[in-house]
Design an enzyme around this catalytic site. Structure first.
Site, PDB file in Angstrom:
ATOM      1  N   LYS A 223       0.956  -1.155  -0.005  1.00 39.50           N
ATOM      2  CA  LYS A 223      -0.024   0.159   0.055  1.00 39.50           C
ATOM      3  C   LYS A 223       0.699   1.190   0.020  1.00 39.50           C
ATOM      4  CE  LYS A 223      -3.399   2.906   0.410  1.00 39.50           C
ATOM      5  NZ  LYS A 223      -4.173   3.221  -0.647  1.00 39.50           N
ATOM      6  N   CYS A 277      -3.923  10.672   1.025  1.00 46.02           N
ATOM      7  CA  CYS A 277      -3.209   9.609   0.731  1.00 46.02           C
ATOM      8  C   CYS A 277      -1.759   9.779   0.122  1.00 46.02           C
ATOM      9  CB  CYS A 277      -3.949   8.301  -0.078  1.00 46.02           C
ATOM     10  SG  CYS A 277      -5.500   7.634   0.431  1.00 46.02           S
TER      11      CYS A 277
HETATM   12  N1  LIG Z   1      -9.931   8.510   1.424  1.00 38.74           N
HETATM   13  C1  LIG Z   1      -9.321   7.523   0.587  1.00 38.74           C
HETATM   14  O1  LIG Z   1      -9.822   7.514  -0.684  1.00 38.74           O
HETATM   15  C2  LIG Z   1      -8.479   6.294   1.033  1.00 38.74           C
HETATM   16  C3  LIG Z   1      -7.853   5.635   0.128  1.00 38.74           C
HETATM   17  C4  LIG Z   1      -7.299   4.499   0.633  1.00 38.74           C
HETATM   18  C5  LIG Z   1      -6.946   4.513   1.978  1.00 38.74           C
HETATM   19  N2  LIG Z   1      -7.527   5.251   2.879  1.00 38.74           N
HETATM   20  C6  LIG Z   1      -7.187   5.195   4.345  1.00 38.74           C
HETATM   21  O2  LIG Z   1      -8.339   4.716   4.933  1.00 38.74           O
HETATM   22  C7  LIG Z   1      -8.051   5.151   6.432  1.00 38.74           C
HETATM   23  C8  LIG Z   1      -9.616   5.871   6.457  1.00 38.74           C
HETATM   24  O3  LIG Z   1      -9.548   7.197   5.631  1.00 38.74           O
HETATM   25  P1  LIG Z   1     -10.744   7.870   5.309  1.00 38.74           P
HETATM   26  O4  LIG Z   1     -10.579   8.989   4.177  1.00 38.74           O
HETATM   27  O5  LIG Z   1     -11.950   7.198   5.337  1.00 38.74           O
HETATM   28  O6  LIG Z   1     -11.029   8.901   6.737  1.00 38.74           O
HETATM   29  P2  LIG Z   1     -12.053   9.767   7.276  1.00 38.74           P
HETATM   30  O7  LIG Z   1     -11.515  10.762   8.079  1.00 38.74           O
HETATM   31  O8  LIG Z   1     -12.865  10.101   5.984  1.00 38.74           O
HETATM   32  O9  LIG Z   1     -12.991   8.856   8.056  1.00 38.74           O
HETATM   33  C9  LIG Z   1     -12.662   8.211   9.011  1.00 38.74           C
HETATM   34  C10 LIG Z   1     -13.782   8.301  10.378  1.00 38.74           C
HETATM   35  O10 LIG Z   1     -13.305   7.519  11.295  1.00 38.74           O
HETATM   36  C11 LIG Z   1     -13.981   8.100  12.394  1.00 38.74           C
HETATM   37  N3  LIG Z   1     -13.146   7.554  13.638  1.00 38.74           N
HETATM   38  C12 LIG Z   1     -12.000   8.251  14.189  1.00 38.74           C
HETATM   39  N4  LIG Z   1     -11.584   7.592  15.187  1.00 38.74           N
HETATM   40  C13 LIG Z   1     -12.534   6.625  15.489  1.00 38.74           C
HETATM   41  C14 LIG Z   1     -12.510   5.536  16.382  1.00 38.74           C
HETATM   42  N5  LIG Z   1     -11.648   5.072  17.364  1.00 38.74           N
HETATM   43  N6  LIG Z   1     -13.578   4.885  16.600  1.00 38.74           N
HETATM   44  C15 LIG Z   1     -14.519   4.855  15.434  1.00 38.74           C
HETATM   45  N7  LIG Z   1     -14.642   5.714  14.471  1.00 38.74           N
HETATM   46  C16 LIG Z   1     -13.338   6.634  14.523  1.00 38.74           C
HETATM   47  C17 LIG Z   1     -13.809   9.449  12.099  1.00 38.74           C
HETATM   48  O11 LIG Z   1     -14.672  10.351  12.877  1.00 38.74           O
HETATM   49  C18 LIG Z   1     -14.203   9.386  10.671  1.00 38.74           C
HETATM   50  O12 LIG Z   1     -15.624   9.561  10.466  1.00 38.74           O
HETATM   51  C19 LIG Z   1      -7.104   6.143   6.349  1.00 38.74           C
HETATM   52  O13 LIG Z   1      -5.991   5.360   6.864  1.00 38.74           O
HETATM   53  C20 LIG Z   1      -6.582   6.311   4.822  1.00 38.74           C
HETATM   54  O14 LIG Z   1      -5.045   6.734   4.800  1.00 38.74           O
HETATM   55  C21 LIG Z   1      -8.259   6.450   2.350  1.00 38.74           C
END
Ligand SMILES: NC(=O)c1ccc[n+]([C@@H]2O[C@H](COP(=O)([O-])OP(=O)(O)OC[C@H]3O[C@@H](n4cnc5c(N)ncnc54)[C@H](O)[C@@H]3O)[C@@H](O)[C@H]2O)c1
Length: 423
Positions: A223, A277
């Site tokens: 990743k 990312c």
């Molecule tokens: N956004 C993308 O396109 C993408 C793509 C690939 C990987 N990722 C990875 O996926 C992960 C999540 O990214 P995202 O963009 O969805 O983040 P985001 O910020 O959109 O969503 C994360 C959610 O998790 C919640 N949260 C935080 N702490 C928590 C806890 N302890 N228990 C329950 N909920 C909790 C937050 O309130 C938020 O709503 C990251 O590591 C990111 O790097 C994101």
């Protein structure tokens, strides 16, 4: 009520017929990754509990306002009327998916694992023998086995025998989430081969892409390498474009010519790299191996310097306008496109926002507009540019591109000084 599987997918099994018998899925973190993932499982007939610590996120789902933030999920909102519950804490389930944020610390550039740790801690009281825990958040190499595993084992259950742990990176491209969540190939890294086998049996029921198996640390490495590869290649294009500027060469115009070479594919230069990312993940390599990541660090720095370079270009455009008798204070500067890339409504780590900030720091007063952002609804491009001396298109959303292609003459007429730069 659980619904039959979507006929559009190749899998025809029901959840209860998967080899591990998983039926109840709990998704920790309902953001860009977690929410569509939870919806996907619900649409395939699983019983889903979506957990988030943010009450506003839960209300958005409970009040069926998801598309206000995630317009691209409109085709899947039926998922919320299926077996889909929300909660602020996890409940017992068969599978736990962790999709919480992993931001980089703005100064130290180290990965902030607090959300991963607290989401994992929250699972400890509800874990049961046979559970599968899948980490999807992007993390530094070794996090699954060295951070997540010991926390899970506080439950008294042993990872590898009583419960199973897997790292499964998410590769979705915001703007194309629905398609990619289903069709992208996946890499699954089990902490044990049995964890990989179970996770594969689960994902085979909801995804169309191929599933490839490796171990947890290798999957974490995959990743980070994917996003680092993108970042380094963008940095090369950006550096070459700066060099080309010095020689009076239009780099964007010659890129298609360069790419006529059968083994060359130079990316398009831009105003920098944003989003959650590519602008973040390469730092996780630098953090764990600071002395072996010279190219990766430099690429990050090159990309991070792009907003300042763009500001230099804007200021030089503005000086030319000032040369026509207008003072800096009088200049009506209009910057369009604030998200981190075209056609998404996400401003995280946005280089465009940084450009606005830097110009303001230099004393310019700037009017901004982005048709995709909530705060500009009810406003039009035409309202924004009327009487402007400068239009800088920082992020070229399709609708702005179309307006410029079709109505450039009208736009120029509405401006006081018709100076336009499209980055
Ligand atoms: N956004 C993308 O396109 C993408 C793509 C690939 C990987 N990722 C990875 O996926 C992960 C999540 O990214 P995202 O963009 O969805 O983040 P985001 O910020 O959109 O969503 C994360 C959610 O998790 C919640 N949260 C935080 N702490 C928590 C806890 N302890 N228990 C329950 N909920 C909790 C937050 O309130 C938020 O709503 C990251 O590591 C990111 O790097 C994101």
């Amino acid at each position: 009520m659980p619904q039959p599987p979507d006929p559009q997918t190749k899998q025809t099994t029901t959840p209860s017929s998967n080899s591990a018998g998983y039926k109840n899925i709990c998704v920790m973190g309902l953001g860009y990754v977690g929410l569509p993932t939870a919806m996907l499982f619900a649409r395939k007939g699983f019983s889903v509990c979506g957990v988030d610590i943010d009450k506003a996120v839960l209300s958005l789902i409970e009040e069926r306002r998801v598309t206000e933030v995630y317009s691209e999920l409109s085709e899947w909102t039926d998922a919320l009327d299926r077996d889909f519950k929300t909660s602020k804490a996890p409940k017992p389930a068969d599978v736990f998916l962790i999709t919480v944020p992993t931001p980089v610390h703005p100064e130290t550039k180290s990965c902030d694992l607090r959300a991963v740790k607290s989401a994992t801690e929250a699972l400890v009281p509800v874990l049961q023998p046979g559970n599968l825990v899948i980490l999807e958040s992007t993390v530094p190499p070794g996090t699954t086995r060295n951070v997540v595993k010991p926390i899970l084992e506080k439950s008294g259950l042993k990872v590898g025998t009583d419960i199973h742990l897997c790292f499964c990176p998410e590769r979705i491209l915001p703007g194309n989430t629905i398609h990619e969540l289903v069709h992208n190939h996946r890499v699954l890294g089990g902490n044990t081969p049995e964890a990989s086998r179970r996770a594969k049996a689960l994902f085979e029921q909801v995804v169309e892409g191929e599933i490839y198996i490796t171990d947890d640390i290798s999957a974490e490495f995959c990743k980070l390498t994917e996003n680092t590869y993108r970042d380094v290649n963008i940095a090369l294009a950006n550096e070459l474009s700066i060099l080309a500027d010095e020689h009076g060469v239009d780099f964007k115009a010659i890129t298609p010519l360069i790419n006529k070479h059968p083994r060359v594919n130079v990316l398009t230069p831009g105003i920098g790299v944003g989003g959650h990312c590519i602008a973040v993940d390469p730092w996780f390599f630098v953090e764990v191996s600071p002395w072996k990541t010279e190219l990766i660090r430099t690429s990050r720095e090159v990309n991070d310097r792009m907003p300042a370079y763009c500001v230099q270009k804007i200021v030089s455009d503005l000086k030319a306008i000032e040369g026509t008798g207008k003072s800096q204070e009088d200049l009506n500067i209009c910057l369009v496109g604030l998200t981190y890339k075209p056609d998404v409504a996400d401003t995280r780590e946005s280089p465009a926002m940084r450009i606005v900030e830097l110009l303001k720091e230099r004393g310019y007063s700037v009017t901004t507009y982005d048709p995709l952002l909530e705060e500009y609804q009810g406003q039009s491009l035409y309202d924004t540019i009327t009487g402007a001396d400068y239009l800088g298109v920082l992020v070229n959303h399709s609708m702005v591109k179309a307006e410029l292609a079709l109505n450039k003459t009208k736009i120029k007429k509405l401006m006081r000084t018709p100076k336009i730069r499209v980055f």
